[in-house]
Design a protein around this motif. Structure first.
Motif, PDB file in Angstrom:
ATOM      1  N   PRO A 175     -43.397 -18.704   0.031  1.00  0.00           N
ATOM      2  CA  PRO A 175     -41.987 -19.044   0.290  1.00  0.00           C
ATOM      3  C   PRO A 175     -41.511 -20.100  -0.711  1.00  0.00           C
ATOM      4  N   ILE A 176     -40.346 -19.856  -1.324  1.00  0.00           N
ATOM      5  CA  ILE A 176     -39.805 -20.812  -2.306  1.00  0.00           C
ATOM      6  C   ILE A 176     -38.286 -20.924  -2.082  1.00  0.00           C
ATOM      7  N   SER A 177     -37.694 -21.982  -2.668  1.00  0.00           N
ATOM      8  CA  SER A 177     -36.240 -22.173  -2.621  1.00  0.00           C
ATOM      9  C   SER A 177     -35.666 -21.870  -3.995  1.00  0.00           C
ATOM     10  N   THR A 178     -34.646 -21.033  -4.045  1.00  0.00           N
ATOM     11  CA  THR A 178     -34.039 -20.642  -5.322  1.00  0.00           C
ATOM     12  C   THR A 178     -32.685 -21.316  -5.546  1.00  0.00           C
ATOM     13  N   VAL A 179     -32.349 -22.309  -4.735  1.00  0.00           N
ATOM     14  CA  VAL A 179     -31.016 -22.914  -4.827  1.00  0.00           C
ATOM     15  C   VAL A 179     -30.791 -23.544  -6.200  1.00  0.00           C
ATOM     16  N   ALA A 180     -31.755 -24.363  -6.658  1.00  0.00           N
ATOM     17  CA  ALA A 180     -31.594 -25.038  -7.945  1.00  0.00           C
ATOM     18  C   ALA A 180     -31.506 -24.032  -9.080  1.00  0.00           C
ATOM     19  N   GLY A 181     -32.348 -23.008  -9.044  1.00  0.00           N
ATOM     20  CA  GLY A 181     -32.322 -22.007 -10.091  1.00  0.00           C
ATOM     21  C   GLY A 181     -31.027 -21.212 -10.105  1.00  0.00           C
ATOM     22  N   LEU A 182     -30.518 -20.867  -8.903  1.00  0.00           N
ATOM     23  CA  LEU A 182     -29.269 -20.109  -8.846  1.00  0.00           C
ATOM     24  C   LEU A 182     -28.102 -20.923  -9.386  1.00  0.00           C
ATOM     25  N   ASN A 183     -28.103 -22.222  -9.134  1.00  0.00           N
ATOM     26  CA  ASN A 183     -27.027 -23.065  -9.679  1.00  0.00           C
ATOM     27  C   ASN A 183     -27.037 -23.065 -11.199  1.00  0.00           C
ATOM     28  N   LEU A 184     -28.229 -23.178 -11.787  1.00  0.00           N
ATOM     29  CA  LEU A 184     -28.327 -23.163 -13.244  1.00  0.00           C
ATOM     30  C   LEU A 184     -27.926 -21.807 -13.814  1.00  0.00           C
TER      31      LEU A 184
END
Length: 869
Positions: free
Chosen positions: A652-661
């Motif tokens: 399980p990972i969070s993609t929030v930071a990557g999606l913002n970039l």
């Protein structure tokens, strides 16, 4: 089954012979037999070297004494200066040969990566003959230690020795050198144990004893007596209890003076390092001063061997004794600290004899004891002062006892040596050799820590689930098994017992012959292959892999196969260790958790790594400018790293930071009408995931940022950046952003090569970020050379039509390219520097520095480094 027997012998026999060779090698190299044979050879070679050194010094010293007696003592300064200049030049060209060499050997045995080879031994031999034979007050026994160790190291390379035994072999060579120099085999063994290895294992003692014994016997047979002349007999020495206070006094004085001597050596070395005098001139001036001093002294000082016999024999008066100690103390310090190739053992023993003789004369006058007192004190003083300087009391006691074979001096020697050791440790802790190494930035405690190759074993990193085949299958079945396997080699196992191994390379030799299709694989395999035991160190395994040019090694307990270890397993374990992680499993492929696609334009593709929001805008500006200039599509990649214990596809990972970039990148690209593709990958390793993306997406250019520093030892830029610069099959651009965001003033250092040409071709795209760009090409050349402006003219012809302003060209004479570029950029307020990546090897970069990395690290402006595909 019918086939031509002669054809079978021609085809199969080479494989069988190779198998037998591997078996023989295994039986030989898996034991200590070869290392013990090496120790015997090393003892013999070290003895010959010690005798050659002694004879060379004796010949040159005899010639010097003859010339002085025949003409005038004032020729001594001329001889000392000329021989010193020549010896200093040799040392300057071979810095490993300076000094006694014992600190250098200690560093090598502490696993500091320093060279030790035949060249060093030969240069040390010649340099020591010149220096000592010319009259400088240095000894030959220290150099014999380094010469013996260097010869041992060379022999261990000529006849490859397991890394598990190499340190003991080199230490045995050092002990043999000392034993041959003094004709003292026991002292040679104790010196290895007490001063060099601090190890009393059976193998260490065995090799040291063999080498030292052979070295001392051959040296005595060829070279005669050692340091102390043969006229001393037990009847000339004596000891009584009332003399104990005098031996205690001698120990105290020796401890204080020995500590002062060590402090003086260290202080004088620091002073010499600050003086801007070349090493040949320093040694030459030391020879000149020593020559002048000896010429002014009484005739007893003209012949050092004669003076030594007078002092050790207790035949000098107190005035000569004090004068000898003072002169030897000061001139030895002067000569040694210049870097001249000579040792301290002999001068320290002579100083000790002088000090002991002085105390003995005092005792003789006060107690009116027998005339044997001065001689006893002189001999005891040798070991006492030796202990105070070197801090090896056991070796000091034994070395004097072996030279005299006199039990009468053992008790007084032990009393005074123990006191000298304690006092010296209080006044100036640590041995002189450790302090000399510390002055060069070498910490033996840190360097001596076991590396991963010596601490990890085969059981720690081997693959326990091994694909195997039976010896009864046919050739065709073996080919099919290898074609389905991930490995290039398969062990042949019958009932859990390893009986052989087959490889793709060997099977390929028979694929065109139909006659072998039905032959059992037992007729083609390598029987009794090289194996390792589970407790074998990685260093030993790597040695076997290299020695026999193998790609893998079966691991067995007895004959039972328990695993397989390959070069890749060792490399992976080393990488995990350097990263600060434990030994982990092999990295799994990265996993894509998010991606977007634009219509394909048919142009090339530029991959940009986005991870830091602070530099994302600048990276995107430059990437889009390049994409517009070259007609490329933009591929944006954000990477999420998970531990190797986790599966990238299941973590399980969070993609929030990557999606913002990536959203920011999409907005930038579409505003500039550049096609853009994005993806987020989960991986164990950033570099591996990037290389996977480059391969899958057919990337033409990789663009990434650099923060300007690295926290990983041994890396130029960073672990990820270095890997990608070396391995990416496409063009690579690395950018470090400065304090300013303007892109108007551009500086391009030019040194030739494909990388700088690629950088110049991309310059119009970079310069499009500014309003009115100013371009300056510069080249830095050595002041003694003439600059080659042809490359500059070629680049100007390419760039000038693309810019409205004139392209400026500058040539700068300077020795430091990096410092010059940084200074020019600062003075002219340059906004960005564009340069090609270095073409030097990694070793050259470590020694001389990476010029682009140095400029990027020290500049305040933006620096862009380009490496062509």
């Amino acid at each position: 089954m019918i086939f031509n027997k002669n054809w079978w012998k021609r085809t199969i026999l080479p494989g069988e012979n190779k198998g037998r060779k591997l078996l023989a090698g295994h039986l030989f190299y898996s034991t200590k037999n070869f290392a013990i044979v090496e120790a015997c050879v090393i003892g013999l070679v070290a003895a010959f070297a010690a005798v050659a050194l002694k004879q060379g010094i004796g010949w040159l010293g005899g010639l010097r004494v003859y010339v002085v007696h025949s003409f005038t003592p004032w020729l001594l300064p001329v001889i000392g200066f000329s021989c010193g200049i020549l010896a200093g030049w040799l040392v300057q060209c071979n810095s490993e040969t300076s000094g006694s060499g014992i600190p250098y050997v200690k560093a090598v045995l502490a696993k500091v990566p320093l060279p030790l080879n035949l060249r060093i031994s030969l240069v040390k031999l010649v340099g020591s003959i010149l220096v000592i034979g010319a009259g400088l007050p240095l000894g030959r026994q220290g150099p014999t230690v380094q010469v013996g160790a260097a010869l041992a190291a060379q022999i261990s390379r000529w006849f490859p020795t397991s890394p598990d035994y190499r340190r003991q072999i080199i230490a045995a060579g050092a002990g043999a050198g000392l034993a041959a120099g003094f004709n003292t085999p026991i002292a040679g063994v104790l010196f290895v144990v007490e001063a060099l290895l601090q190890d009393i294992s059976g193998f260490t003692l065995g090799t040291a004893i063999l080498a030292s014994f052979i070295g001392a016997v051959v040296s005595r047979w060829l070279g005669g007596t050692g340091f102390v002349f043969d006229q001393i007999t037990p009847l000339q020495t004596g000891f009584s209890p009332q003399e104990i206070p005098f031996y205690l006094l001698m120990g105290v004085l020796a401890g204080i003076l020995g500590a002062l001597f060590n402090n003086g050596i260290v202080a004088a070395l620091n002073l010499n390092n600050r003086l801007r005098i070349s090493l040949p001139l320093r040694v030459g001036l030391a020879g000149l001063i020593c020559g002048v001093t000896i010429a002014l002294l009484p005739d007893d000082f003209l012949d050092s061997a004669g003076l030594r016999e007078i002092l050790i024999g207790g035949k000098a008066d107190w005035q000569l004794t004090l004068l000898a100690f003072t002169v030897q103390f000061l001139l030895t310090m002067l000569a040694y600290t210049t870097g001249a190739p000579g040792g301290l053992f002999a001068p320290v023993l002579i100083m000790g004899a002088s000090l002991g003789l002085f105390i003995g004369l005092i005792q003789l006058n006060l107690l009116l004891t027998s005339a044997s007192a001065p001689l006893t004190y002189a001999l005891a003083g040798m070991g006492t002062f030796f202990t105070a300087v070197t801090r090896v009391p056991i070796t000091g006691i034994v070395i004097v006892f072996e030279m005299t074979t006199d039990f009468n001096i053992v008790l007084p020697l032990m009393i005074s040596s123990a006191i000298a050791y304690l006092i010296a440790e209080i006044v100036a802790p640590n041995s002189l050799y450790d302090r000399l190494l510390a002055g060069k930035g070498i910490n033996l405690e840190e360097s001596g820590k076991e590396g991963i190759l010596t601490t990890l074993t085969a059981a720690d990193v081997m693959q326990r689930r091994v694909e195997t085949i039976s010896s009864q299958i046919t050739f065709v079945e073996a080919v099919q098994a290898l074609s389905r396997s991930r490995h290039r080699n398969l062990p042949v196992v019958d009932r859990g017992t390893l009986v052989g191994i087959i490889s793709q390379k060997e099977l390929a030799n028979y694929t065109d012959n139909s006659l072998v299709e039905s032959i059992p694989i037992s007729e083609i395999m390598f029987p009794s292959p090289m194996t390792a035991i589970p407790t074998a160190t990685l260093a030993h395994i790597l040695h076997l892999l290299n020695r026999y040019n193998l790609s893998c090694l079966p691991v067995t307990e007895g004959k039972h196969l328990v695993g397989m270890i390959t070069r890749s397993d060792i490399i992976r374990a080393t990488a995990d260790h350097l990263d600060g992680a434990g030994i982990q499993t092999a990295p799994q492929p990265s996993y894509i958790v998010y991606q977007t696609r634009d219509p394909i334009s048919g142009g090339g593709r530029l991959l940009i790594l986005l991870s830091n929001p602070k530099t994302a805008t600048s990276l995107l500006r430059i990437a889009i400018a390049i994409a517009q200039q070259l007609g490329y599509e933009l591929e944006c990649l954000h990477i999420i790293v998970v531990p190797r214990t986790c599966n990238p596809a299941e973590t399980p990972i969070s993609t929030v930071a990557g999606l913002n970039l990536l959203t920011q990148a999409i907005d930038f690209a579409r505003a500039s009408r550049v096609p853009i593709h994005t993806q987020i990958r989960v991986t164990h390793d950033v570099a591996e995931a990037t290389l996977e993306t480059i391969k899958e997406r057919h990337i033409d250019l990789l663009f990434m940022g650099w923060k300007g520093t690295t926290g990983t030892p041994g890396k130029i830029f960073s672990r990820v950046a270095d890997t990608l610069i070396r391995q990416a099959p496409c063009e690579v651009i690395l950018a470090k952003f400065g304090d300013q965001t303007n892109f108007n003033r551009w500086l391009i250092p030019v040194a030739g090569g494909p990388n700088v040409s690629e950088a110049v071709q991309l310059l119009p795209a970079f310069a499009s970020l500014g309003t009115i760009p100013k371009i300056e090409l510069c080249t830095v050349y050595a002041p003694t050379e003439t600059p080659d402006t042809k490359i500059l003219e070629k680049f100007v012809q390419y760039l000038q039509p693309k810019f409205s302003r004139k392209v400026k060209v500058t040539t700068i004479p300077a020795y430091s390219v990096a410092q010059t570029i940084v200074s020019v950029a600062e003075k002219q307020k340059i906004d960005a520097i564009v340069m090609g990546a270095t073409r030097e090897t990694l070793l050259q970069q470590v020694i001389h520095g990476n010029i682009p990395e140095t400029i990027a690290r020290q500049s305040n402006c933006t620096v862009i480094i380009v490496r062509s595909a």
